[in-house]
Design a protein around this motif. Structure first.
Motif, PDB file in Angstrom:
ATOM      1  N   VAL A  56       0.863  -1.187   0.000  1.00 45.40           N
ATOM      2  CA  VAL A  56       0.000   0.000   0.000  1.00 45.40           C
ATOM      3  C   VAL A  56       0.896   1.233   0.000  1.00 45.40           C
ATOM      4  N   SER A  57       0.544   2.209  -0.819  1.00 43.52           N
ATOM      5  CA  SER A  57       1.420   3.367  -0.972  1.00 43.52           C
ATOM      6  C   SER A  57       0.620   4.630  -1.227  1.00 43.52           C
ATOM      7  N   ASN A  58       1.216   5.760  -0.867  1.00 41.19           N
ATOM      8  CA  ASN A  58       0.685   7.033  -1.352  1.00 41.19           C
ATOM      9  C   ASN A  58       0.953   7.119  -2.848  1.00 41.19           C
ATOM     10  N   HIS A  59       0.315   8.065  -3.510  1.00 42.34           N
ATOM     11  CA  HIS A  59       0.284   8.071  -4.984  1.00 42.34           C
ATOM     12  C   HIS A  59       0.646   9.464  -5.487  1.00 42.34           C
ATOM     13  N   ASP A  65       5.256   5.844 -10.206  1.00 39.45           N
ATOM     14  CA  ASP A  65       5.259   5.238  -8.873  1.00 39.45           C
ATOM     15  C   ASP A  65       5.393   3.722  -8.969  1.00 39.45           C
ATOM     16  N   VAL A  66       4.522   3.117  -9.767  1.00 35.45           N
ATOM     17  CA  VAL A  66       4.522   1.654  -9.865  1.00 35.45           C
ATOM     18  C   VAL A  66       5.747   1.166 -10.631  1.00 35.45           C
ATOM     19  N   THR A  67       6.231   1.962 -11.588  1.00 37.03           N
ATOM     20  CA  THR A  67       7.451   1.588 -12.308  1.00 37.03           C
ATOM     21  C   THR A  67       8.630   1.521 -11.349  1.00 37.03           C
ATOM     22  N   TYR A  98       1.503  -7.572  -9.489  1.00 34.81           N
ATOM     23  CA  TYR A  98       0.359  -6.903 -10.116  1.00 34.81           C
ATOM     24  C   TYR A  98       0.168  -5.530  -9.467  1.00 34.81           C
ATOM     25  N   TYR A  99      -0.536  -4.654 -10.162  1.00 36.52           N
ATOM     26  CA  TYR A  99      -0.848  -3.344  -9.588  1.00 36.52           C
ATOM     27  C   TYR A  99      -2.271  -2.942  -9.952  1.00 36.52           C
ATOM     28  N   VAL A 155       0.533  -7.760  -4.882  1.00 35.92           N
ATOM     29  CA  VAL A 155      -0.326  -6.711  -5.452  1.00 35.92           C
ATOM     30  C   VAL A 155       0.084  -5.357  -4.885  1.00 35.92           C
ATOM     31  N   ILE A 156       0.213  -4.387  -5.764  1.00 37.45           N
ATOM     32  CA  ILE A 156       0.493  -2.995  -5.380  1.00 37.45           C
ATOM     33  C   ILE A 156      -0.804  -2.209  -5.514  1.00 37.45           C
ATOM     34  N   THR A 157      -1.157  -1.463  -4.477  1.00 39.26           N
ATOM     35  CA  THR A 157      -2.353  -0.633  -4.565  1.00 39.26           C
ATOM     36  C   THR A 157      -2.101   0.734  -3.954  1.00 39.26           C
TER      37      THR A 157
END
Length: 267
Positions: A56-59, A65-67, A98-99, A155-157
């Motif tokens: 879980v991350s800030n965006h 970010d996901v890269t 996955y993201y 999973v990245i969200t």
């Protein structure tokens, strides 16, 4: 790996591997060259199980970010602690990362559709559509797809669902945590909105120090903690709880908002 082997979403793994390799090489200098990515805590990555891990991350941007996470996670798995030096780590990437991404974003053009093949779980947002506020029911297929991805890997969200800072955490993430009991790893990033445009595809400014902090797994009582308690725990973990506003100068917040106004491609 068999040439025709697929993941649970029907994607050919050999094609996905080459896409990750190509994008990894093309984007490496964005984090280790044009700008510098300061990483903390990546030693955690190598000891995680192969499945049922939720990051879980800030965006701050749609794709940078996901890269960066694909770079950091794969570098860590290859033995590089807090470093993405030498992009060779991307040659044998972890294939079950996955993201979660907004469906309308991933269908916006040919490039985003190609990027989606590398691991996107496209979801239909219940509160926003084509730049307008909406209210609609959760698509159960989206929730099921996230569950499938957790069963298969990591999973990245981004539980705020927006690149704007200090927006509320969406409760859907807390429901997923409570129902599927993943190991939850918080990630806190900074510097990306200064480095890139809003999509995270175009470099806006070079020489920016980007930060990437991986925190220890959250201690969650899946049986007894409420959805609200999990939401609050997530807010603190990714440093997006309203209390963090008290330690950020008003001038910096205003500057962040002005910067957001200049960045294109709103959700």
């Amino acid at each position: 790996m068999g040439l025709l082997k697929k993941n649970p979403f029907g994607h050919y793994l050999i094609l996905k591997k080459w896409l990750i390799r190509i994008f990894g090489v093309l984007t490496h200098r964005r984090f280790h060259g044009f700008n510098e990515l300061k990483i903390e805590g990546s030693e955690i990555i190598k000891d995680l199980p192969d499945t049922n891990v939720l990051f879980v991350s800030n965006h701050q941007t749609y794709f940078a970010d996901v890269t960066a996470m694909f770079h950091v996670f794969n570098a860590s798995l290859s033995g590089r602690v807090d470093s993405i030096k030498n992009v060779g780590y991307i040659w044998q990437p972890k294939m079950n990362i996955y993201y979660v991404a907004a469906k309308e974003t991933m269908k916006a053009g040919l490039l985003t559709r190609i990027m989606a093949y590398a691991g996107a779980i496209s979801v239909e947002r219940t509160w926003r559509d084509k730049g307008k506020d909406v209210q609609r029911e959760i698509n159960l297929n989206d929730t099921e797809n996230i569950a499938i991805a957790l069963k298969d890997g990591w999973v990245i969200t981004f539980p705020q669902g927006t690149t704007k800072p200090f927006k509320p955490i969406r409760k859907g993430t807390a429901h997923i945590i409570k129902n599927h009991r993943p190991i939850v790893i918080p990630v806190v990033i900074d510097g990306f909105r200064r480095s890139f445009d809003k999509k995270g595809l175009r470099i806006k400014k070079r020489g920016i120090l980007q930060s990437f902090q991986i925190k220890p797994p959250l201690d969650i009582d899946y049986d007894h903690e409420s959805i609200e308690e999990i939401v609050q725990k997530l807010e603190y973990a990714i440093e997006q709880h309203p209390s963090f506003l008290k330690v950020i100068p008003r001038e910096e917040l205003d500057a962040m908002e002005e910067l957001n106004k200049t960045r294109k491609w709103e959700y």
